[in-house]
Design an enzyme around this catalytic site. Sequence first.
Site, mmCIF file in Angstrom:
data_model
loop_
_atom_site.group_PDB
_atom_site.id
_atom_site.type_symbol
_atom_site.label_atom_id
_atom_site.label_comp_id
_atom_site.label_asym_id
_atom_site.label_seq_id
_atom_site.Cartn_x
_atom_site.Cartn_y
_atom_site.Cartn_z
ATOM 1 N N LYS A 136 0.778 -1.136 -0.069
ATOM 2 C CA LYS A 136 -0.021 0.126 -0.031
ATOM 3 C C LYS A 136 0.975 1.313 -0.076
ATOM 4 O O LYS A 136 0.525 2.211 -0.658
ATOM 5 C CB LYS A 136 -0.696 0.047 1.151
ATOM 6 C CG LYS A 136 -2.064 1.219 1.337
ATOM 7 C CD LYS A 136 -3.021 1.293 0.045
ATOM 8 C CE LYS A 136 -3.523 2.661 -0.114
ATOM 9 N NZ LYS A 136 -4.607 2.813 0.975
ATOM 10 N N LYS A 150 0.054 11.963 5.061
ATOM 11 C CA LYS A 150 0.461 11.022 6.024
ATOM 12 C C LYS A 150 0.898 9.727 5.450
ATOM 13 O O LYS A 150 1.986 9.239 5.800
ATOM 14 C CB LYS A 150 -0.916 10.494 6.736
ATOM 15 C CG LYS A 150 -0.753 9.654 7.909
ATOM 16 C CD LYS A 150 -2.264 8.537 8.013
ATOM 17 C CE LYS A 150 -2.210 7.748 6.847
ATOM 18 N NZ LYS A 150 -3.161 6.799 7.161
#
Lengths: 298, 298, 298, 298
Positions: free
Chosen positions: C171, C239
């Site tokens: 991811k 983030k």
Amino acid sequence: MTTVAVIGLGIMGGPMAANLVKAGFDVVGHNRSPDKVKTLVDAGGRGADTVADAVRDADVIVTMVPDSPDVEEVTSGEGGVFANAEKGALYVDMSTIRPDVAVGVAQAGRAAGLRVLDAPVSGGEAAAIEGSLSIMVGGEADDFAAARPVLDAVGKTVVHVGPAGSGQTVKAANQLIVAGNIELLAEAVVFLEAYGVDTDAALEVLGGGLAGSTVLNRKGAGMLAREFAPGFRLALHHKDLGIVTTAAREAGVVIPLGAVVGQLVAAMVARGDGGLDHSGLLKLVTELSGRDQNREES
Amino acid sequence: MTTVAVIGLGIMGGPMAANLVKAGFDVVGHNRSPDKVKTLVDAGGRGADTVADAVRDADVIVTMVPDSPDVEEVTSGEGGVFANAEKGALYVDMSTIRPDVAVGVAQAGRAAGLRVLDAPVSGGEAAAIEGSLSIMVGGEADDFAAARPVLDAVGKTVVHVGPAGSGQTVKAANQLIVAGNIELLAEAVVFLEAYGVDTDAALEVLGGGLAGSTVLNRKGAGMLAREFAPGFRLALHHKDLGIVTTAAREAGVVIPLGAVVGQLVAAMVARGDGGLDHSGLLKLVTELSGRDQNREES
Amino acid sequence: MTTVAVIGLGIMGGPMAANLVKAGFDVVGHNRSPDKVKTLVDAGGRGADTVADAVRDADVIVTMVPDSPDVEEVTSGEGGVFANAEKGALYVDMSTIRPDVAVGVAQAGRAAGLRVLDAPVSGGEAAAIEGSLSIMVGGEADDFAAARPVLDAVGKTVVHVGPAGSGQTVKAANQLIVAGNIELLAEAVVFLEAYGVDTDAALEVLGGGLAGSTVLNRKGAGMLAREFAPGFRLALHHKDLGIVTTAAREAGVVIPLGAVVGQLVAAMVARGDGGLDHSGLLKLVTELSGRDQNREES
Amino acid sequence: MTTVAVIGLGIMGGPMAANLVKAGFDVVGHNRSPDKVKTLVDAGGRGADTVADAVRDADVIVTMVPDSPDVEEVTSGEGGVFANAEKGALYVDMSTIRPDVAVGVAQAGRAAGLRVLDAPVSGGEAAAIEGSLSIMVGGEADDFAAARPVLDAVGKTVVHVGPAGSGQTVKAANQLIVAGNIELLAEAVVFLEAYGVDTDAALEVLGGGLAGSTVLNRKGAGMLAREFAPGFRLALHHKDLGIVTTAAREAGVVIPLGAVVGQLVAAMVARGDGGLDHSGLLKLVTELSGRDQNREES
């Protein structure tokens, strides 16, 4: 008495010509806009209406013009330096131009019977006025020796760095380092401001260690105050970084920091800030970090 | 007579302790590997087997250890600085660590009744030996005043830059600028070499203009000679750039050149060159440009 | 009948839970703000007031929460997943978190007698609603096989990529590629606009060649129209790029484009544009190039 | 029957000419090295010894040559396209060249009484053989309509993107995106390898989400296997990124990722890897990360 022709009496060329007068040379100046010539005449020099008139009896010919095409224009053609200077005269181009163009100009000048040097300068308007320029000179060693008295009259660090074009190559490297050093200082300043550090004190201590630089000494305080009046304009530095980028590419030299700072300078120019001093890169870093220029000044 | 405890007598801490002895302080040293303690004793200091023994009667306690966890370890716990120093003693951490850790250490130290400063240094081994370090100090102004005699014995430029943690923040900015200045000089050097310029002469003239820097003065000649013995190792600079990157990110400060030079330093470490001096970035630029290190040296 | 607990019923978790109901699972949902639970109950699921109640009788437990600390909080402690789930239950974290945290969670879960997978998703809200998410799964092969029916009910491309933490690693790589692809498309769009090219036609032909990408297909038209309503917010992508940067650094992997795009995303967030869709990077490139957002839209 | 002259029968031009024969056109080919002409004749076309002979009776003239100077050479002069083609013939340059040169060629062609299009292609050798190229066309809409039958015989996505030069501008944008997408995939691959993820599985799931791209589909498996036989050579991509960089600079467009990937491609060429496929950027990222190419393959 040595006669020196100076073509281009702008922000840099004007004070350089005045320093040559002070040093005792017979100085003949020419400038596209004639009001600059008057300043030289007031300082004790002579004026010439054309390039041809300026160079005809000169022992040394100095050009200080904005860019590569200007040098090509002023040297070539019927009215140009090469067609009108005496054989054996010494031609010194002190503009900042492309190294490959400097090589071509040197070849053309020699074909016309002149001796040729490329001798760009570093130090900006202040050093031009003080006569303390750094001068990086490309060309033959003999010609460099012959030009020393003239160059010493306007510069403090005067160094022969190699054959024709080498002066421009070193100037290109100079512009790479200067742009990068300014940007790094800008990043450091915004970082320090964000953490509420006493930035005046911080710059003092940074200047005393391995992070010290002429950029920090000369530009640091102005940057903290967000004073970006030129000085050396970003638009000109953008031109010079184009020279570096192209020359590096042609030589197969990889310059990752140079490429990135080139983009940041390009952004300043694209956004309409090309007229600011190159220390104005701080404005971009401040804004990219979402910080308020005015708040930082206070 | 002021007693100064020095914890960490390595490449930096060793000569700093020796300079404190020379300046007339009563110096008690402790080091993990005890052979370093002997060197201090030979120079006129005293040795201590444990941190607790070293700090017990000290007026001023200096730590000079590698990284954030080392500072946390040496200060905390039963045998640590905070549990064993006298109330009111002055604790000065001169290691280079994360600013947020420095803030935490200061809080813990004050809770234990000590006065605390963060005071990292710049200048490397040479300046540690000469006693000419630049020292950037965070903490209370009174505590800074109290520490001046000790700091002046090891440093030349000693500046109070703000509250607790500020010294480390300025040191982080210092490391950002230094890494960037080295890389820019490296790019310039390879560029000049590729064009066959006289690089010794070029560095002389670059140093005299706006491109001048302490990096150029101290590292330039060694870089031209491809001498990369440390000095300050790339592996340590990599650690420091991690601190800068994280701290900039947390404060929302954008550092494009910092990010790119951080990648280049990371590459040097990943490739196994972390033991070279940080000027060894030149090796990477040389190789990325397909040029031969050895040929450049000759 | 398999009971699936879903913790976190937000933009992603809500529609995923609804798809699990549709697929015939007995779904028990819990959310910090209880109004989301009502939506699930209306869709045919059951609600639970606490994490403990939700997981007590579940065969499979899914969490879909914002960040690493949220996963640690919901799994640990007296009221957490690990203290209240039955031995042998299958715990699947589908949040996007740090790979090293995912490894720690897996160890803690196994110590508590559970089977654990990390299974973050790609595709955004649209794919969550359609049940066509891409799911990258880390953990044991047997556990992956056991989880397939649940994962297939919410995803289309469901792939086992390695041991615990591997799903999060993939991811992270996904987020690196996506941010970069968006920025490259943004640079291309401003370049095309500057030259007055028909940008709709240009995107069509770019999409048909080697420059084609899912980003271009899904985001291109919206970018030309300067429509930056999220979608996936820049603040979240910021983030995630922090995760990539840190993880790459720790593994010694050099990611120059990742580092630069990370700075650009950081700038958007710092400037207050963190709430825009990540395709909003185009706004920054447009502005850095001194061009007018509105003019481009017309 | 429409007669099409094809100048340049190389890796791209050869199969394109063959597809024109298959589509029923009367094809006359010319190539600097005559062996390529024989291949065309064997396929049912005709050969011509000179450019002049090839274009004299052609309705449509296609050029497919390496770079800007080649197009200028083949079109200009006594023996060139413009001096020998019939008035009203349609000239389509399908080479990848500088947009500003394309504009100049179009002006010269129109001055000679021809209709002119710039129509560079994307898709590489495979798409040239299949007749499935993406073709981005600049010029007049009428001329585009007239050229459609010829373009449709060699391409699948054929789009008119604006006035003269626009095809080359879009091709430049294409090369920017493609180089960047390859580099991002390379960074992701090394990152995944460093963490021991199953990279085949990872690429499958990345391809199914927002990170999917034609680069990943066509180049991903070869990259994992470290197979870098061209395909499209890095040396050519380097040339094209020079076009993008210069054109972006001239238009004031800021391309930070483009600038950085341009440096990485330049490094590959400088190091002697210009003959590798552009997916060979993975080799550089692998090496910068201190990882072993061979180990990764196994």
